[in-house]
Design a protein around this motif. Sequence first.
Motif, PDB file in Angstrom:
ATOM      1  N   ARG A 242      26.961  -6.321 -43.283  1.00 38.53           N
ATOM      2  CA  ARG A 242      26.426  -5.956 -44.598  1.00 38.53           C
ATOM      3  C   ARG A 242      24.985  -6.460 -44.783  1.00 38.53           C
ATOM      4  O   ARG A 242      24.525  -6.691 -45.885  1.00 38.53           O
ATOM      5  N   LYS A 243      24.265  -6.613 -43.690  1.00 46.25           N
ATOM      6  CA  LYS A 243      22.897  -7.105 -43.725  1.00 46.25           C
ATOM      7  C   LYS A 243      21.928  -5.952 -43.957  1.00 46.25           C
ATOM      8  O   LYS A 243      22.032  -4.904 -43.316  1.00 46.25           O
ATOM      9  N   VAL A 244      20.976  -6.129 -44.880  1.00 46.52           N
ATOM     10  CA  VAL A 244      19.939  -5.130 -45.108  1.00 46.52           C
ATOM     11  C   VAL A 244      18.883  -5.308 -44.017  1.00 46.52           C
ATOM     12  O   VAL A 244      18.173  -6.314 -43.976  1.00 46.52           O
ATOM     13  N   ILE A 245      18.788  -4.326 -43.142  1.00 44.42           N
ATOM     14  CA  ILE A 245      17.903  -4.440 -41.981  1.00 44.42           C
ATOM     15  C   ILE A 245      16.644  -3.598 -42.125  1.00 44.42           C
ATOM     16  O   ILE A 245      15.730  -3.702 -41.306  1.00 44.42           O
ATOM     17  N   GLY A 246      16.593  -2.751 -43.127  1.00 41.80           N
ATOM     18  CA  GLY A 246      15.404  -1.941 -43.366  1.00 41.80           C
ATOM     19  C   GLY A 246      15.319  -1.546 -44.826  1.00 41.80           C
ATOM     20  O   GLY A 246      16.343  -1.321 -45.468  1.00 41.80           O
ATOM     21  N   TRP A 247      14.113  -1.471 -45.363  1.00 44.06           N
ATOM     22  CA  TRP A 247      13.936  -1.069 -46.754  1.00 44.06           C
ATOM     23  C   TRP A 247      12.530  -0.545 -46.957  1.00 44.06           C
ATOM     24  O   TRP A 247      11.620  -0.807 -46.164  1.00 44.06           O
ATOM     25  N   SER A 248      12.361   0.206 -48.038  1.00 47.66           N
ATOM     26  CA  SER A 248      11.046   0.687 -48.450  1.00 47.66           C
ATOM     27  C   SER A 248      11.112   0.988 -49.940  1.00 47.66           C
ATOM     28  O   SER A 248      12.157   1.395 -50.455  1.00 47.66           O
ATOM     29  N   MET A 249      10.003   0.760 -50.660  1.00 48.04           N
ATOM     30  CA  MET A 249       9.943   1.018 -52.103  1.00 48.04           C
ATOM     31  C   MET A 249       8.668   1.779 -52.415  1.00 48.04           C
ATOM     32  O   MET A 249       7.569   1.293 -52.099  1.00 48.04           O
ATOM     33  N   SER A 352      20.279 -14.244 -46.253  1.00 47.34           N
ATOM     34  CA  SER A 352      20.483 -15.560 -45.648  1.00 47.34           C
ATOM     35  C   SER A 352      21.343 -16.517 -46.463  1.00 47.34           C
ATOM     36  O   SER A 352      21.740 -17.557 -45.952  1.00 47.34           O
ATOM     37  N   LYS A 353      21.671 -16.169 -47.740  1.00 51.15           N
ATOM     38  CA  LYS A 353      22.383 -17.125 -48.574  1.00 51.15           C
ATOM     39  C   LYS A 353      23.615 -16.556 -49.268  1.00 51.15           C
ATOM     40  O   LYS A 353      24.556 -17.294 -49.529  1.00 51.15           O
ATOM     41  N   ARG A 354      23.635 -15.253 -49.576  1.00 48.26           N
ATOM     42  CA  ARG A 354      24.729 -14.719 -50.376  1.00 48.26           C
ATOM     43  C   ARG A 354      25.986 -14.541 -49.524  1.00 48.26           C
ATOM     44  O   ARG A 354      25.975 -13.893 -48.482  1.00 48.26           O
ATOM     45  N   ARG A 355      27.081 -15.098 -49.986  1.00 49.16           N
ATOM     46  CA  ARG A 355      28.358 -14.998 -49.278  1.00 49.16           C
ATOM     47  C   ARG A 355      28.990 -13.625 -49.527  1.00 49.16           C
ATOM     48  O   ARG A 355      28.820 -13.039 -50.596  1.00 49.16           O
ATOM     49  N   HIS A 356      29.770 -13.161 -48.521  1.00 47.06           N
ATOM     50  CA  HIS A 356      30.436 -11.864 -48.620  1.00 47.06           C
ATOM     51  C   HIS A 356      31.902 -11.998 -48.216  1.00 47.06           C
ATOM     52  O   HIS A 356      32.215 -12.633 -47.194  1.00 47.06           O
ATOM     53  N   GLY A 357      32.766 -11.396 -49.015  1.00 47.92           N
ATOM     54  CA  GLY A 357      34.181 -11.425 -48.681  1.00 47.92           C
ATOM     55  C   GLY A 357      34.490 -10.678 -47.399  1.00 47.92           C
ATOM     56  O   GLY A 357      35.415 -11.030 -46.661  1.00 47.92           O
ATOM     57  N   SER A 358      33.719  -9.628 -47.093  1.00 48.87           N
ATOM     58  CA  SER A 358      33.963  -8.844 -45.879  1.00 48.87           C
ATOM     59  C   SER A 358      33.490  -9.557 -44.619  1.00 48.87           C
ATOM     60  O   SER A 358      33.783  -9.103 -43.511  1.00 48.87           O
ATOM     61  N   SER A 359      32.743 -10.651 -44.766  1.00 46.21           N
ATOM     62  CA  SER A 359      32.245 -11.396 -43.605  1.00 46.21           C
ATOM     63  C   SER A 359      32.671 -12.858 -43.671  1.00 46.21           C
ATOM     64  O   SER A 359      31.860 -13.761 -43.462  1.00 46.21           O
ATOM     65  N   GLU A 360      33.945 -13.076 -44.004  1.00 46.38           N
ATOM     66  CA  GLU A 360      34.543 -14.414 -44.027  1.00 46.38           C
ATOM     67  C   GLU A 360      33.784 -15.367 -44.943  1.00 46.38           C
ATOM     68  O   GLU A 360      33.594 -16.548 -44.631  1.00 46.38           O
ATOM     69  N   GLN A 361      33.312 -14.857 -46.070  1.00 44.14           N
ATOM     70  CA  GLN A 361      32.578 -15.647 -47.066  1.00 44.14           C
ATOM     71  C   GLN A 361      31.329 -16.306 -46.475  1.00 44.14           C
ATOM     72  O   GLN A 361      30.951 -17.416 -46.846  1.00 44.14           O
ATOM     73  N   MET A 362      30.679 -15.611 -45.554  1.00 40.31           N
ATOM     74  CA  MET A 362      29.427 -16.092 -44.966  1.00 40.31           C
ATOM     75  C   MET A 362      28.295 -15.150 -45.352  1.00 40.31           C
ATOM     76  O   MET A 362      28.519 -13.965 -45.605  1.00 40.31           O
ATOM     77  N   PRO A 363      27.047 -15.645 -45.365  1.00 38.67           N
ATOM     78  CA  PRO A 363      25.907 -14.745 -45.511  1.00 38.67           C
ATOM     79  C   PRO A 363      25.800 -13.823 -44.293  1.00 38.67           C
ATOM     80  O   PRO A 363      26.265 -14.172 -43.197  1.00 38.67           O
ATOM     81  N   PRO A 364      25.191 -12.649 -44.442  1.00 38.91           N
ATOM     82  CA  PRO A 364      25.108 -11.706 -43.310  1.00 38.91           C
ATOM     83  C   PRO A 364      24.464 -12.293 -42.064  1.00 38.91           C
ATOM     84  O   PRO A 364      24.967 -12.099 -40.951  1.00 38.91           O
ATOM     85  N   ALA A 365      23.346 -13.016 -42.226  1.00 41.32           N
ATOM     86  CA  ALA A 365      22.670 -13.573 -41.047  1.00 41.32           C
ATOM     87  C   ALA A 365      23.548 -14.590 -40.325  1.00 41.32           C
ATOM     88  O   ALA A 365      23.630 -14.608 -39.095  1.00 41.32           O
ATOM     89  N   GLU A 366      24.238 -15.446 -41.087  1.00 41.34           N
ATOM     90  CA  GLU A 366      25.114 -16.449 -40.483  1.00 41.34           C
ATOM     91  C   GLU A 366      26.297 -15.789 -39.783  1.00 41.34           C
ATOM     92  O   GLU A 366      26.726 -16.234 -38.706  1.00 41.34           O
TER      93      GLU A 366
END
Length: 378
Positions: A242-249, A352-366
Motif C-alpha cells: 500500500r505504498k505510494v510510489i508515484g504521484w503528480s499534482m 514511513s510512519k502510518r500503520r496499515h492493517g493489511s501490512s501487519e500494522q506496519m508502515p509501507p516502507a517498513e
Amino acid sequence: MSGKRYPEEFKIEAVKQVVERGHSVSSVATRLDITTHSLYAWIKKYGPNSSANKEQADFQAEIRRLQKELDERDILKKAAAYFAKLSGLRYAFIRDNNRCWPVRLLCQVLDVHPGEFYAWLQQPHSRRYHADLKLTGHIRQFRMESSCVYGYRKIYLDLRDNGQQCGVNKVWRLMQRVGIKVQVGYRSPRTRKGEASIVTPNKPQRQFNPGAPDERWVTDIMYIRTHEGWLYPAVVVALFSRKVIGWSMQLRMTKDIVLNALLMAVWRRNPQKQVLVHSDQGSQYTSYEWQSFLKSHGLEGSMSRRGNCHGNAVAESFFQLLKRERIKKKIYGTRDEARSDIFDYIEMFYKSKRRHGSSEQMPPAEYENLYYQRLRSV
C-alpha cells in the motif's frame, strides 16, 4: 536514485520540508530515499535564497501574521466554552492545551501569571494521577506524530512499541477523558452498476494482496478544492505494501498527470518483471499516450468495469484516508499550500510512519523492508 530523475514538483516540495517545516536534511533524505547531496543541490536551486522564491517571502510573512491572530482567537473561543460552568479552571485549560499553543501565550490571553500556573502544577496528586498524566502525555505525542488521525488502537500499538505498560482499554479511557476523538471519515456515495468495458479486461478481479512487491500497481485521480481553484492529484500505489510510489499534482485533469505519476513509479522501482497496472476507464487511461507508455516500459494494463469503483478499491481507499486524515481538517488558500500539505502526508507520514492493517500494522516502507529481510534469510 539520481536526483535528475525526479520531477521538478517533487524537488520543490522536498525543499519545503527542510526550509518551511524545519526537518533536517538527513531525515528528509532518508524518508524520501534520496541522497543528501541531491537535497542540498535542490535547496540551493529552489530554497528561500533563490530568485524564484524571494517574491514569496512577504506573502509567507503575512500568512504567519494572520495565523497568529487566528490562534489567539481560537484560544479565546475554546476558553469561553471551557469556563462556561466554572471560572476557576484557567490553569487546567492551560495544562490541557499547552501542546497546541505556548504556555506564555495562553497565560497572556487568559490573564494568568506564568509563575502561578507552574506553582499550581506542583500541587500534590496521587501516584495513579501522575502515571495517568504521564501516559496521557505520551498519547498526545503519538497522536500528534500521526497528524492527529490515529485512534486508540493504533496509539496503543505505538505505546507498546515504546515500552509503555498499559492496556488498550485504558488508552481509550484516557483519550475519552481529555477529549481526544477519533477522526470520522467521509460517507461513500452509492453507485449504480456500469456497463461492461471492452477497453482492457479487469485482470486482478479484486485480488488486492499479491505475494511480492511490484507485481501489481493501482492508480487513480482525485480533486481538491482550494480558494484559488481546483488541484488534481494522481497517485500510483503498490498493492503489496500500500505504498505510494508515484504521484503528480497539476491544475488540470489531463493525461500528463497520470503519465508523470507512473513515470515516477517506474523510476523509483525500476521493476525487473512485468507489472500489472490497474486503473478505471477515465479518458486519461484510455488515451493513446497511456497505452503507448505501458507498452514501451514493459507494463501490462488493466481496467475496472465502467461505473464500478470497487475494482480499484485500494486507490479509492488511499484517497479516503487522505481526505479524512489531512484534507478534511484544512482549508487551503492556494494550490501551492495544498500541494505542500499533500506531499507532507504522502512522503513524510504515510509512507514511513502510518500503520496499515493489511501490512501487519506496519508502515509501507517498513513492511517492504521486512519482506526483503525475510527473503535474504531464506
